[in-house]
Design an enzyme around this catalytic site. Structure first.
Site, PDB file in Angstrom:
ATOM      1  N   SER A  12      37.864   4.260 -49.137  1.00 14.78           N
ATOM      2  CA  SER A  12      39.041   3.391 -49.077  1.00 14.78           C
ATOM      3  C   SER A  12      39.850   3.587 -47.804  1.00 14.78           C
ATOM      4  O   SER A  12      40.773   2.828 -47.521  1.00 14.78           O
ATOM      5  CB  SER A  12      39.955   3.650 -50.289  1.00 14.78           C
ATOM      6  N   GLY A  13      39.507   4.587 -47.020  1.00 16.77           N
ATOM      7  CA  GLY A  13      40.248   4.873 -45.793  1.00 16.77           C
ATOM      8  C   GLY A  13      39.761   4.060 -44.613  1.00 16.77           C
ATOM      9  O   GLY A  13      38.800   3.289 -44.704  1.00 16.77           O
ATOM     10  N   ARG A  37      38.287   6.208 -56.403  1.00  9.75           N
ATOM     11  CA  ARG A  37      39.266   6.362 -57.486  1.00  9.75           C
ATOM     12  C   ARG A  37      39.416   5.061 -58.262  1.00  9.75           C
ATOM     13  O   ARG A  37      39.702   5.059 -59.445  1.00  9.75           O
ATOM     14  CB  ARG A  37      40.620   6.796 -56.906  1.00  9.75           C
ATOM     15  N   LEU A  79      37.056  11.722 -46.633  1.00 12.18           N
ATOM     16  CA  LEU A  79      38.264  11.946 -47.433  1.00 12.18           C
ATOM     17  C   LEU A  79      39.402  12.468 -46.560  1.00 12.18           C
ATOM     18  O   LEU A  79      39.187  13.289 -45.668  1.00 12.18           O
ATOM     19  CB  LEU A  79      37.987  12.971 -48.533  1.00 12.18           C
ATOM     20  N   GLY A  80      40.603  11.988 -46.823  1.00 11.31           N
ATOM     21  CA  GLY A  80      41.747  12.462 -46.061  1.00 11.31           C
ATOM     22  C   GLY A  80      43.016  11.755 -46.496  1.00 11.31           C
ATOM     23  O   GLY A  80      42.975  10.629 -46.990  1.00 11.31           O
ATOM     24  N   TYR A 131      48.058  20.856 -40.430  1.00 12.10           N
ATOM     25  CA  TYR A 131      46.962  19.882 -40.514  1.00 12.10           C
ATOM     26  C   TYR A 131      45.680  20.461 -39.922  1.00 12.10           C
ATOM     27  O   TYR A 131      44.616  20.450 -40.557  1.00 12.10           O
ATOM     28  CB  TYR A 131      47.358  18.597 -39.787  1.00 12.10           C
ATOM     29  N   LYS A 135      41.990  21.658 -41.736  1.00 10.11           N
ATOM     30  CA  LYS A 135      40.707  21.136 -41.260  1.00 10.11           C
ATOM     31  C   LYS A 135      39.801  22.279 -40.807  1.00 10.11           C
ATOM     32  O   LYS A 135      38.579  22.246 -41.005  1.00 10.11           O
ATOM     33  CB  LYS A 135      40.928  20.152 -40.111  1.00 10.11           C
ATOM     34  N   ARG A 166      52.397   2.990 -39.117  1.00  5.55           N
ATOM     35  CA  ARG A 166      52.723   4.386 -38.825  1.00  5.55           C
ATOM     36  C   ARG A 166      53.250   4.435 -37.399  1.00  5.55           C
ATOM     37  O   ARG A 166      52.489   4.312 -36.438  1.00  5.55           O
ATOM     38  CB  ARG A 166      51.489   5.294 -38.957  1.00  5.55           C
TER      39      ARG A 166
END
Length: 227
Positions: A12-13, A37, A79-80, A131, A135, A166
């Site tokens: 979904s990203g 999800r 994922l993120g 962050y 990682k 953003r």
């Protein structure tokens, strides 16, 4: 390579959506399992019937998948989240560290042919930046697993339409694109990179057949993607 299965977590990203789009149009893959999800809309005119969206609880990822499904598969992890979206550092770690490691564990047991993941430029568990620290923790743990082929993609600023605003990334993208032509030599890895290019890099890295651990910064991702 024909008849390959791709398993994608994080569809979904920004990068994940582009990855699934490219996999659907790739004749080398005849089955794509997207771990989600909730189900999403994907246009798949050239990949009709190839995509299976499996709705799972990522907190129970290890219980939702059979290791046999990973046999000889290419596993992609995009994922993120952000701390703002996650709501706390603890939840951020869960999404960006714990879930990828759960996925890798099942992939290892199922003897997947390849595991390719998007981390970040500057990934380092000793970093003073939270962050990058997380990682780095992911990368270190993955290196210790019995993965036949591990590809760690470390992009710089990722460009593309996120569907949300953003400010920091918007300004960073404008500045980075302006000075990108000046980023040559060792500075090439700091150039911004489009999600489309990262997706292509993920697929070509997995198809390369290279074993062991491969670390790809933005310049190398762009190179293998032919950009």
């Amino acid at each position: 390579m024909k008849g390959r299965t791709a398993i994608v977590a994080g569809g979904s990203g920004l990068v994940g959506k582009e990855l699934i789009k490219q996999l659907l149009n790739d004749p080398d893959y005849d089955r794509i399992i997207a771990l989600v999800r909730k189900k999403m809309d994907f246009d798949q005119p050239n990949g009709q019937g190839k995509l299976e969206q499996r709705v799972i609880d990522f907190a129970k990822l290890g219980e939702s998948l059979k290791s046999s499904e990973f046999s000889h598969a290419h596993v992609y992890c995009t994922l993120g989240t952000t701390i703002k979206k996650a709501g706390s550092k603890q939840q951020f770690r869960r999404v960006d560290r714990d879930y990828p490691l759960m996925l890798a564990e099942v992939a290892s047991k199922g003897q997947a042919d390849s595991f390719a993941i998007v981390t970040a430029m500057g990934a380092d568990r000793t970093s003073s930046f939270f962050y990058n620290q997380v990682k780095g923790e992911v990368e270190d743990k993955l290196r210790g697993m019995r993965l036949r082929s591990l590809h760690l993609l470390r992009p710089s600023l990722i460009l593309g339409n996120r569907g949300e605003f953003r400010l920091g990334e918007k300004l960073g993208g404008i500045v980075s694109r302006a000075i990108a032509p000046l980023m040559t030599g060792r500075l090439r890895k700091y150039r911004p990179i489009h999600a489309r290019t990262i997706a292509t890099g993920l697929i070509r890295a997995a198809k390369s057949g290279k074993t062991g651990v491969q670390v790809l910064s933005s310049d190398r991702i762009a190179s293998i993607a032919g950009r």
